[in-house]
Design a protein around this motif. Sequence first.
Motif, PDB file in Angstrom:
ATOM      1  N   MET A   1       0.841  -1.170   0.000  1.00 33.42           N
ATOM      2  CA  MET A   1       0.000   0.000   0.000  1.00 33.42           C
ATOM      3  C   MET A   1       0.891   1.240   0.000  1.00 33.42           C
ATOM      4  O   MET A   1       1.846   1.324   0.751  1.00 33.42           O
ATOM      5  CB  MET A   1      -0.909  -0.004   1.219  1.00 33.42           C
ATOM      6  N   ALA A   2       0.572   2.194  -0.827  1.00 30.64           N
ATOM      7  CA  ALA A   2       1.374   3.407  -0.956  1.00 30.64           C
ATOM      8  C   ALA A   2       1.026   4.393   0.149  1.00 30.64           C
ATOM      9  O   ALA A   2      -0.113   4.488   0.587  1.00 30.64           O
ATOM     10  CB  ALA A   2       1.122   4.041  -2.315  1.00 30.64           C
ATOM     11  N   ASP A   3       2.055   5.115   0.586  1.00 26.39           N
ATOM     12  CA  ASP A   3       1.819   6.203   1.533  1.00 26.39           C
ATOM     13  C   ASP A   3       1.218   7.371   0.786  1.00 26.39           C
ATOM     14  O   ASP A   3       1.635   7.708  -0.314  1.00 26.39           O
ATOM     15  CB  ASP A   3       3.123   6.646   2.186  1.00 26.39           C
ATOM     16  N   ILE A   4       0.235   8.008   1.378  1.00 23.20           N
ATOM     17  CA  ILE A   4      -0.384   9.173   0.772  1.00 23.20           C
ATOM     18  C   ILE A   4       0.069  10.384   1.557  1.00 23.20           C
ATOM     19  O   ILE A   4      -0.168  10.479   2.757  1.00 23.20           O
ATOM     20  CB  ILE A   4      -1.919   9.051   0.772  1.00 23.20           C
ATOM     21  N   GLU A   5       0.752  11.269   0.873  1.00 27.47           N
ATOM     22  CA  GLU A   5       1.276  12.463   1.515  1.00 27.47           C
ATOM     23  C   GLU A   5       0.952  13.678   0.664  1.00 27.47           C
ATOM     24  O   GLU A   5       0.696  13.545  -0.527  1.00 27.47           O
ATOM     25  CB  GLU A   5       2.792  12.346   1.666  1.00 27.47           C
ATOM     26  N   PRO A   6       1.003  14.865   1.283  1.00 21.44           N
ATOM     27  CA  PRO A   6       0.827  16.075   0.489  1.00 21.44           C
ATOM     28  C   PRO A   6       1.920  16.144  -0.564  1.00 21.44           C
ATOM     29  O   PRO A   6       2.995  15.584  -0.386  1.00 21.44           O
ATOM     30  CB  PRO A   6       0.966  17.210   1.498  1.00 21.44           C
ATOM     31  N   PRO A   7       1.677  16.835  -1.646  1.00 21.55           N
ATOM     32  CA  PRO A   7       2.689  16.920  -2.691  1.00 21.55           C
ATOM     33  C   PRO A   7       3.928  17.646  -2.196  1.00 21.55           C
ATOM     34  O   PRO A   7       3.845  18.540  -1.372  1.00 21.55           O
ATOM     35  CB  PRO A   7       1.995  17.714  -3.799  1.00 21.55           C
ATOM     36  N   ALA A   8       5.077  17.201  -2.701  1.00 23.59           N
ATOM     37  CA  ALA A   8       6.310  17.905  -2.374  1.00 23.59           C
ATOM     38  C   ALA A   8       6.206  19.290  -2.993  1.00 23.59           C
ATOM     39  O   ALA A   8       5.894  19.423  -4.169  1.00 23.59           O
ATOM     40  CB  ALA A   8       7.505  17.145  -2.933  1.00 23.59           C
ATOM     41  N   GLY A   9       6.412  20.282  -2.204  1.00 21.09           N
ATOM     42  CA  GLY A   9       6.215  21.636  -2.720  1.00 21.09           C
ATOM     43  C   GLY A   9       7.459  22.470  -2.599  1.00 21.09           C
ATOM     44  O   GLY A   9       8.411  22.121  -1.909  1.00 21.09           O
ATOM     45  N   ASP A  10       7.441  23.572  -3.267  1.00 23.28           N
ATOM     46  CA  ASP A  10       8.552  24.504  -3.174  1.00 23.28           C
ATOM     47  C   ASP A  10       8.174  25.668  -2.268  1.00 23.28           C
ATOM     48  O   ASP A  10       8.660  26.766  -2.400  1.00 23.28           O
ATOM     49  CB  ASP A  10       8.957  25.000  -4.564  1.00 23.28           C
ATOM     50  N   ARG A  11       7.264  25.416  -1.349  1.00 21.18           N
ATOM     51  CA  ARG A  11       6.825  26.449  -0.424  1.00 21.18           C
ATOM     52  C   ARG A  11       7.597  26.283   0.888  1.00 21.18           C
ATOM     53  O   ARG A  11       7.231  25.446   1.711  1.00 21.18           O
ATOM     54  CB  ARG A  11       5.326  26.352  -0.174  1.00 21.18           C
ATOM     55  N   PRO A  12       8.643  27.043   1.097  1.00 18.37           N
ATOM     56  CA  PRO A  12       9.441  26.897   2.308  1.00 18.37           C
ATOM     57  C   PRO A  12       8.607  27.197   3.546  1.00 18.37           C
ATOM     58  O   PRO A  12       7.843  28.152   3.576  1.00 18.37           O
ATOM     59  CB  PRO A  12      10.567  27.923   2.143  1.00 18.37           C
ATOM     60  N   ASP A  15       2.942  24.643   5.896  1.00 14.12           N
ATOM     61  CA  ASP A  15       2.305  23.710   6.799  1.00 14.12           C
ATOM     62  C   ASP A  15       1.795  22.524   5.994  1.00 14.12           C
ATOM     63  O   ASP A  15       0.974  22.682   5.093  1.00 14.12           O
ATOM     64  CB  ASP A  15       1.147  24.416   7.516  1.00 14.12           C
ATOM     65  N   VAL A  16       2.287  21.315   6.296  1.00 11.41           N
ATOM     66  CA  VAL A  16       1.900  20.142   5.513  1.00 11.41           C
ATOM     67  C   VAL A  16       0.422  19.808   5.688  1.00 11.41           C
ATOM     68  O   VAL A  16      -0.123  19.051   4.901  1.00 11.41           O
ATOM     69  CB  VAL A  16       2.758  18.906   5.857  1.00 11.41           C
ATOM     70  N   ASP A  17      -0.234  20.364   6.695  1.00  7.91           N
ATOM     71  CA  ASP A  17      -1.656  20.103   6.901  1.00  7.91           C
ATOM     72  C   ASP A  17      -2.537  21.107   6.164  1.00  7.91           C
ATOM     73  O   ASP A  17      -3.751  21.018   6.214  1.00  7.91           O
ATOM     74  CB  ASP A  17      -2.003  20.150   8.396  1.00  7.91           C
ATOM     75  N   ALA A  18      -1.933  22.073   5.497  1.00  5.50           N
ATOM     76  CA  ALA A  18      -2.697  23.146   4.865  1.00  5.50           C
ATOM     77  C   ALA A  18      -2.996  22.814   3.407  1.00  5.50           C
ATOM     78  O   ALA A  18      -2.696  23.576   2.507  1.00  5.50           O
ATOM     79  CB  ALA A  18      -1.960  24.456   4.986  1.00  5.50           C
ATOM     80  N   TYR A  19      -3.572  21.641   3.201  1.00  3.12           N
ATOM     81  CA  TYR A  19      -3.961  21.196   1.871  1.00  3.12           C
ATOM     82  C   TYR A  19      -5.386  20.693   1.926  1.00  3.12           C
ATOM     83  O   TYR A  19      -5.876  20.283   2.967  1.00  3.12           O
ATOM     84  CB  TYR A  19      -3.067  20.049   1.380  1.00  3.12           C
ATOM     85  N   ASP A  20      -6.056  20.723   0.794  1.00  5.32           N
ATOM     86  CA  ASP A  20      -7.386  20.128   0.675  1.00  5.32           C
ATOM     87  C   ASP A  20      -7.502  19.584  -0.737  1.00  5.32           C
ATOM     88  O   ASP A  20      -6.581  19.734  -1.539  1.00  5.32           O
ATOM     89  CB  ASP A  20      -8.476  21.157   0.974  1.00  5.32           C
ATOM     90  N   LEU A  21      -8.624  18.970  -1.027  1.00  3.31           N
ATOM     91  CA  LEU A  21      -8.846  18.377  -2.334  1.00  3.31           C
ATOM     92  C   LEU A  21      -9.849  19.180  -3.140  1.00  3.31           C
ATOM     93  O   LEU A  21     -10.800  19.728  -2.591  1.00  3.31           O
ATOM     94  CB  LEU A  21      -9.392  16.951  -2.196  1.00  3.31           C
ATOM     95  N   VAL A  29      -4.643  20.501  -3.337  1.00  8.63           N
ATOM     96  CA  VAL A  29      -4.440  21.930  -3.566  1.00  8.63           C
ATOM     97  C   VAL A  29      -3.974  22.581  -2.267  1.00  8.63           C
ATOM     98  O   VAL A  29      -4.594  22.360  -1.218  1.00  8.63           O
ATOM     99  CB  VAL A  29      -5.758  22.602  -4.031  1.00  8.63           C
ATOM    100  N   PRO A  30      -2.911  23.384  -2.324  1.00 12.08           N
ATOM    101  CA  PRO A  30      -2.519  24.134  -1.122  1.00 12.08           C
ATOM    102  C   PRO A  30      -3.680  25.035  -0.685  1.00 12.08           C
ATOM    103  O   PRO A  30      -4.381  25.610  -1.517  1.00 12.08           O
ATOM    104  CB  PRO A  30      -1.320  24.976  -1.586  1.00 12.08           C
ATOM    105  N   GLU A  31      -3.867  25.137   0.615  1.00 11.45           N
ATOM    106  CA  GLU A  31      -5.006  25.884   1.157  1.00 11.45           C
ATOM    107  C   GLU A  31      -5.110  27.296   0.605  1.00 11.45           C
ATOM    108  O   GLU A  31      -6.203  27.779   0.302  1.00 11.45           O
ATOM    109  CB  GLU A  31      -4.903  25.906   2.681  1.00 11.45           C
ATOM    110  N   GLU A  32      -3.993  27.978   0.433  1.00  8.82           N
ATOM    111  CA  GLU A  32      -4.056  29.368  -0.026  1.00  8.82           C
ATOM    112  C   GLU A  32      -4.473  29.489  -1.488  1.00  8.82           C
ATOM    113  O   GLU A  32      -4.868  30.565  -1.928  1.00  8.82           O
ATOM    114  CB  GLU A  32      -2.734  30.113   0.223  1.00  8.82           C
ATOM    115  N   ASP A  33      -4.417  28.402  -2.248  1.00 11.57           N
ATOM    116  CA  ASP A  33      -4.837  28.425  -3.650  1.00 11.57           C
ATOM    117  C   ASP A  33      -6.240  27.850  -3.860  1.00 11.57           C
ATOM    118  O   ASP A  33      -6.766  27.886  -4.969  1.00 11.57           O
ATOM    119  CB  ASP A  33      -3.860  27.613  -4.519  1.00 11.57           C
ATOM    120  N   LEU A  34      -6.830  27.349  -2.800  1.00  9.73           N
ATOM    121  CA  LEU A  34      -8.120  26.677  -2.888  1.00  9.73           C
ATOM    122  C   LEU A  34      -9.255  27.685  -3.044  1.00  9.73           C
ATOM    123  O   LEU A  34      -9.267  28.725  -2.390  1.00  9.73           O
ATOM    124  CB  LEU A  34      -8.332  25.859  -1.617  1.00  9.73           C
ATOM    125  N   LEU A  35     -10.202  27.384  -3.903  1.00 11.28           N
ATOM    126  CA  LEU A  35     -11.404  28.194  -4.061  1.00 11.28           C
ATOM    127  C   LEU A  35     -12.555  27.456  -3.390  1.00 11.28           C
ATOM    128  O   LEU A  35     -12.632  26.229  -3.454  1.00 11.28           O
ATOM    129  CB  LEU A  35     -11.711  28.399  -5.547  1.00 11.28           C
TER     130      LEU A  35
END
Length: 146
Positions: A1-12, A15-21, A29-35
């Motif tokens: 089974m594959a690990d599911i993680e947030p995408p590797a980002g270039d955002r120094p 917060d790895v928890d600041a993502y949604d679908l 999608v990073p939270e700040e880009d989410l509509l």
Amino acid sequence: MADIEPPAGDRPGGDVDAYDLCDQCGRVVPEEDLLGILVPDSSALHATDPELDGKRLVTACCVAHLDTLVDEYRRRPFVPEEQWAAKVCRALAGYDEPVPLGTVAALTGLSEQQAQEGVDWHNARAREWQERYGDPGGDAATEEEQ
């Protein structure tokens, strides 16, 4: 089974928890880009704020996907009895004994007629489910057991 993680980002320092679908395509999608937008949905019941019952937050990665989601929910019927049924179920979740209809109405903020129509709607869906799938907790024997 594959690990599911947030995408590797270039955002120094991001917060790895600041993502949604995206509710349309499933993209992370990073939270700040989410509509996001609230759409009417009679099946939506808010966990803490009854004023938000009947409103669903949909999220999207782009304006086109947000428009698609809004159009989809616009075409769906809003069934008040479904909403009332959910309010009744939420109010009665902590009760083991029968509760008088007047008390149910007071607990839910509905009129007695709305509470009754919600109960009736819920019971009709339960009967439809039983007719289609059987009684999962029933004593009915399967054909092999007979």
